[in-house]
Design a protein around this motif. Structure first.
Motif, short mmCIF file in Angstrom:
data_model
loop_
_atom_site.label_atom_id
_atom_site.label_comp_id
_atom_site.label_asym_id
_atom_site.label_seq_id
_atom_site.Cartn_x
_atom_site.Cartn_y
_atom_site.Cartn_z
N ILE A 1 -21.91 22.33 31.43
CA ILE A 1 -23.46 21.29 31.36
C ILE A 1 -23.20 19.67 31.37
CG2 ILE A 1 -25.26 20.70 29.43
CD1 ILE A 1 -24.29 23.58 28.86
N GLY A 2 -23.80 19.68 32.12
CA GLY A 2 -24.17 17.84 33.19
C GLY A 2 -24.00 17.04 31.99
N HIS A 3 -24.53 16.94 30.85
CA HIS A 3 -24.96 15.74 30.04
C HIS A 3 -23.46 16.17 28.78
CE1 HIS A 3 -26.98 13.08 27.39
NE2 HIS A 3 -26.93 14.22 26.53
N CYS A 4 -22.81 17.05 28.07
CA CYS A 4 -21.96 17.66 27.87
C CYS A 4 -20.58 17.03 28.17
CB CYS A 4 -22.34 19.06 27.16
SG CYS A 4 -23.07 19.10 25.91
N GLY A 5 -20.52 17.89 30.11
CA GLY A 5 -18.64 17.72 30.59
C GLY A 5 -18.71 16.69 30.46
N ALA A 6 -19.89 15.24 30.85
CA ALA A 6 -19.61 13.78 31.59
C ALA A 6 -19.29 13.00 30.09
CB ALA A 6 -20.59 13.04 32.41
N LYS A 7 -19.67 13.62 29.18
CA LYS A 7 -19.85 13.11 28.02
C LYS A 7 -18.17 13.39 27.12
CE LYS A 7 -24.22 10.70 27.18
NZ LYS A 7 -25.04 9.74 26.19
N THR A 8 -18.00 13.86 27.43
CA THR A 8 -16.34 14.80 26.28
C THR A 8 -15.24 14.54 26.90
OG1 THR A 8 -17.01 17.34 27.27
CG2 THR A 8 -17.73 16.76 25.03
N ASN A 9 -15.70 13.91 28.15
CA ASN A 9 -14.15 13.71 29.28
C ASN A 9 -13.53 12.29 28.01
OD1 ASN A 9 -14.44 15.38 31.36
ND2 ASN A 9 -16.16 13.68 32.49
N TRP A 10 -14.75 11.37 27.91
CA TRP A 10 -13.73 10.60 26.65
C TRP A 10 -13.45 11.05 25.28
CZ3 TRP A 10 -16.85 8.37 22.46
CH2 TRP A 10 -18.06 8.99 22.66
N GLU A 11 -14.56 11.75 25.33
CA GLU A 11 -14.59 12.23 23.24
C GLU A 11 -13.35 12.91 23.88
OE1 GLU A 11 -16.21 12.68 20.06
OE2 GLU A 11 -17.28 11.43 21.10
N PHE A 12 -12.61 13.44 24.49
CA PHE A 12 -11.30 14.47 24.30
C PHE A 12 -10.69 13.56 25.12
CE2 PHE A 12 -14.67 17.35 22.21
CZ PHE A 12 -13.57 17.83 20.99
N PRO A 13 -10.14 12.40 25.46
CA PRO A 13 -9.05 12.21 26.28
C PRO A 13 -7.77 12.72 26.36
CG PRO A 13 -9.07 10.81 24.58
CD PRO A 13 -9.96 11.72 24.38
N ASP A 14 -7.31 13.72 25.40
CA ASP A 14 -6.57 13.82 25.41
C ASP A 14 -5.58 14.79 26.54
OD1 ASP A 14 -3.18 15.27 24.68
OD2 ASP A 14 -4.05 15.26 22.81
N THR A 15 -4.89 14.85 27.76
CA THR A 15 -4.88 15.61 28.51
C THR A 15 -4.07 17.05 28.19
OG1 THR A 15 -2.12 14.81 28.61
CG2 THR A 15 -3.62 13.61 29.95
N GLN A 16 -3.77 17.43 26.95
CA GLN A 16 -3.71 18.89 26.96
C GLN A 16 -4.83 19.78 26.97
OE1 GLN A 16 -0.82 19.07 23.16
NE2 GLN A 16 1.03 18.27 24.63
N ARG A 17 -5.99 19.26 26.55
CA ARG A 17 -7.46 19.74 26.86
C ARG A 17 -7.51 19.68 27.81
NH1 ARG A 17 -9.32 19.50 21.08
NH2 ARG A 17 -8.04 18.02 19.52
N THR A 18 -7.76 21.42 28.16
CA THR A 18 -8.27 21.72 29.17
C THR A 18 -9.79 21.08 29.05
OG1 THR A 18 -8.40 23.78 28.34
CG2 THR A 18 -6.28 22.98 29.42
N LYS A 19 -10.78 21.63 30.13
CA LYS A 19 -12.45 22.59 30.33
C LYS A 19 -12.54 23.33 29.12
CE LYS A 19 -13.28 20.01 34.55
NZ LYS A 19 -13.98 20.30 35.97
N GLN A 20 -11.54 24.10 29.04
CA GLN A 20 -12.04 25.23 27.40
C GLN A 20 -11.84 25.01 26.68
OE1 GLN A 20 -10.48 25.83 31.19
NE2 GLN A 20 -12.13 26.47 32.17
N ASN A 21 -11.06 23.73 26.52
CA ASN A 21 -10.72 23.44 25.07
C ASN A 21 -11.44 22.35 24.77
OD1 ASN A 21 -9.09 25.05 25.15
ND2 ASN A 21 -6.72 23.33 24.69
N ARG A 22 -12.69 21.80 25.62
CA ARG A 22 -13.63 20.60 25.57
C ARG A 22 -14.94 20.87 25.19
NH1 ARG A 22 -11.45 17.96 29.83
NH2 ARG A 22 -13.53 18.25 31.20
N PRO A 23 -15.26 21.21 23.68
CA PRO A 23 -16.58 21.88 23.07
C PRO A 23 -17.70 20.28 23.33
CG PRO A 23 -15.31 20.72 21.39
CD PRO A 23 -14.73 20.55 22.17
N CYS A 24 -18.86 19.91 23.41
CA CYS A 24 -19.99 19.53 22.92
C CYS A 24 -20.64 18.69 21.68
CB CYS A 24 -21.62 20.09 23.52
SG CYS A 24 -22.27 19.31 24.24
N PRO A 25 -20.23 17.74 21.52
CA PRO A 25 -20.64 17.37 20.07
C PRO A 25 -22.07 17.47 20.22
CG PRO A 25 -19.27 15.64 21.09
CD PRO A 25 -19.61 16.25 22.25
#
Length: 544
Positions: free
Chosen positions: A493-517
């Motif tokens: 989801i473009g709106h979530c994916g673009a913003k969660t990149n900085w919300e979860f900067p830890d490199t150990q978090r994959t895309k599957q580990n990044r929920p949308c605030p």
């Protein structure tokens, strides 16, 4: 001599290395394309990619592979990330679970087979001693048959006219395979979402569209989900929606314009979908299919193509479209292990004309092309998005209510109330519910959702306590995670994916580990959603 041999060997080695590099490049390229066969973004920047993907898809889409995926036969191990999160500081508060009904009979049959189903046992006759079956099927059948009168007496009036079990094989009836699929899916999700049986009744809300196949699928799902409380769920617990888009469902506020399904633009979806049922009159395999199935005896479909549509108008809903023919083949034959059908040769009685894999492969390509045109059409995107907007808005509001409720219990130090099962809203719908939902989320599916598909919207809270008791955390953050058949698609989801990149900067978090605030999800629903259609409110968008 030695130098010459070495030179030749070096040349050979360079050639071999070049071939290996080329092979690896091709493999990576194909892997990239295949990975995109589930989800696609609709944007002008990807038009070139779509044409390339469409060409590549023609090389890899075999009828057998597609049918295996679509049929989703029971007995296979179900896997998924529902209800689980790799981060121990995350706690699940609630989930909205949209399921597609199980395996069914075809919507319609072509003229040559109209009224002539294939010979053999009827697939909707329930017999737990015959495959497909599982350990729950017999118990489910006995439970329902033994309490039919009691259950029906307390059910929603809209559902009382439906049989609780598919004992009669009418058009589009759910099959034994479909019932078994839903039992297994319910059992799987029970393990993910149910932790305390004693409190589960108050934590579950159930809805279904007003069709026998979705209602009967829901019953078998509920039996797998919580057999101990099955009667409680069925007796007065199931509500119905007048719309397959659940636009009249709102759990958190009084009814409004949105929840009355009054959007004029959204009501055009069926006709828009019908306008993308093109045939290819220049393809000899498709022409052969026309002749064999006697489609043209009822409708002159050979004239209907992408180029001629504007001249002769949209295809009527009753016409045997390419997608309907594929639905008939997969529902009647592939999903039940039957050989492809044959018909007597009218010219040579001693011979038969049979459908073959090459013809059906061409049919699938045509279905795919029509589908890609449809999900890229602005009017279809707008209509489906507006149809699903009330449902998405209801999810958003319910999630905010759950967060407020959680904070209230924390403030009152009633920590026992925060340890209950997550809230679960179960909705039984169709593939034409799931498809428009993902169009609305701006990640349209490239193919129809398989039987017994599920979509989960999960609400999680994050805190700094590893024991999940977030009430004692310094800061509680709510997040949304979206899963399709167990796979996390939130980052698409473009709106979530673009913003969660900085919300979860830890490199150990994959895309599957990044929920949308939840705040971003709210912004997407309440602000950015309608901006795509140059509107600031739902009513105006529906009228434009």
């Amino acid at each position: 001599m030695y130098t010459g041999i070495r030179t030749i060997n070096m040349k050979k080695m360079k050639g071999i290395m070049t071939l290996i590099s080329l092979a690896l490049a091709v493999r990576l390229f194909l892997g990239f394309l295949i990975s995109r066969t589930t989800l696609a973004h609709v944007s002008d920047d990807e038009n070139n990619f779509r044409s390339l993907f469409e060409h590549r898809m023609e090389m890899i889409s075999l009828p057998e592979q597609r049918s295996i995926e679509y049929c989703n036969k029971p007995g296979q191990k179900i896997e998924g990330m529902e209800g689980k999160y790799p981060d121990s500081s995350m706690k699940l508060l609630g989930t909205v679970l949209l399921i597609r009904h199980g395996d069914r009979l075809p919507i319609s049959r072509p003229p040559a087979f109209d009224g002539h189903p294939p010979p053999g046992r009827k697939p909707c006759s329930l017999d737990p001693s015959i495959s497909p079956t599982n350990r729950m099927l017999g118990h489910f059948i006995n439970t329902v048959k033994g309490q039919t009168a009691l259950l029906k007496k307390s059910m929603n009036p809209y559902l009382q006219n439906f049989d609780l079990l598919p004992d009669t094989c009418s058009d589009v009836s759910i099959t034994q395979s479909g019932i078994t699929q839903m039992l297994e899916l319910g059992d799987f999700l029970r393990q993910r979402y149910v932790t305390d049986i004693s409190n589960v009744h108050q934590d579950v809300v159930i809805s279904t569209s007003r069709f026998a196949r979705t209602f009967q699928s829901l019953l078998s799902f509920l039996y797998g989900f919580l057999p101990e409380r099955f009667n409680e769920f069925v007796m007065g617990k199931i509500s119905t929606s007048s719309s397959i888009y659940f636009c009249d469902s709102d759990l958190s506020s009084t009814p409004s314009f949105m929840t009355h399904c009054n959007c004029a633009k959204a009501k055009t979806i069926a006709q828009l979908r019908a306008s993308f049922r093109y045939w290819d009159p220049h393809n000899p395999h498709i022409s052969h299919l026309h002749d064999l199935l006697k489609i043209d005896e009822r409708n002159s479909l050979k004239k209907r193509s992408f180029e001629s549509e504007k001249k002769i108008g949209p295809t009527p809903l009753s016409v045997a479209s390419p997608s309907r023919i594929w639905d008939w083949l997969v529902s009647e034959y592939y999903c039940h292990g039957r050989p492809l059908p044959c018909l007597p040769n009218e010219s040579i009685p001693s011979q038969t004309n049979c459908l073959n894999s090459t013809t059906i492969k061409e049919l699938i390509h045509l279905v795919d092309k029509n589908h890609l045109r449809m999900i890229n059409d602005f009017q279809y995107i707008k209509a489906t998005s507006l149809a699903m907007y009330p449902f998405l808005s209801s999810i958003n509001k319910k999630f905010h209510d759950l967060v407020k409720k959680y904070n209230y219990h924390c403030a009152s130090e009633d920590t026992s109330a925060t340890d209950n099962n997550p809230f679960v809203w179960i909705l039984s719908g169709h593939d034409i519910t799931i498809g428009p939902l993902f169009v609305a989320l701006d990640i349209p599916l490239l193919k129809k959702a398989p039987y017994a598909s599920r979509v989960a919207f999960e609400l999680w809270v994050s805190c700094d306590k590893s024991d999940n008791n977030c009430c004692y955390s310094h800061e509680i953050k709510p997040y949304v995670r979206i899963l399709l058949n167990g796979k996390d698609v939130t980052d698409n989801i473009g709106h979530c994916g673009a913003k969660t990149n900085w919300e979860f900067p830890d490199t150990q978090r994959t895309k599957q580990n990044r929920p949308c605030p939840l705040s971003y999800f709210n912004e997407f629903i309440n602000y950015n959603f309608l901006k795509r259609f140059n509107s600031t409110n739902y009513e105006d968008a529906c009228q434009s």
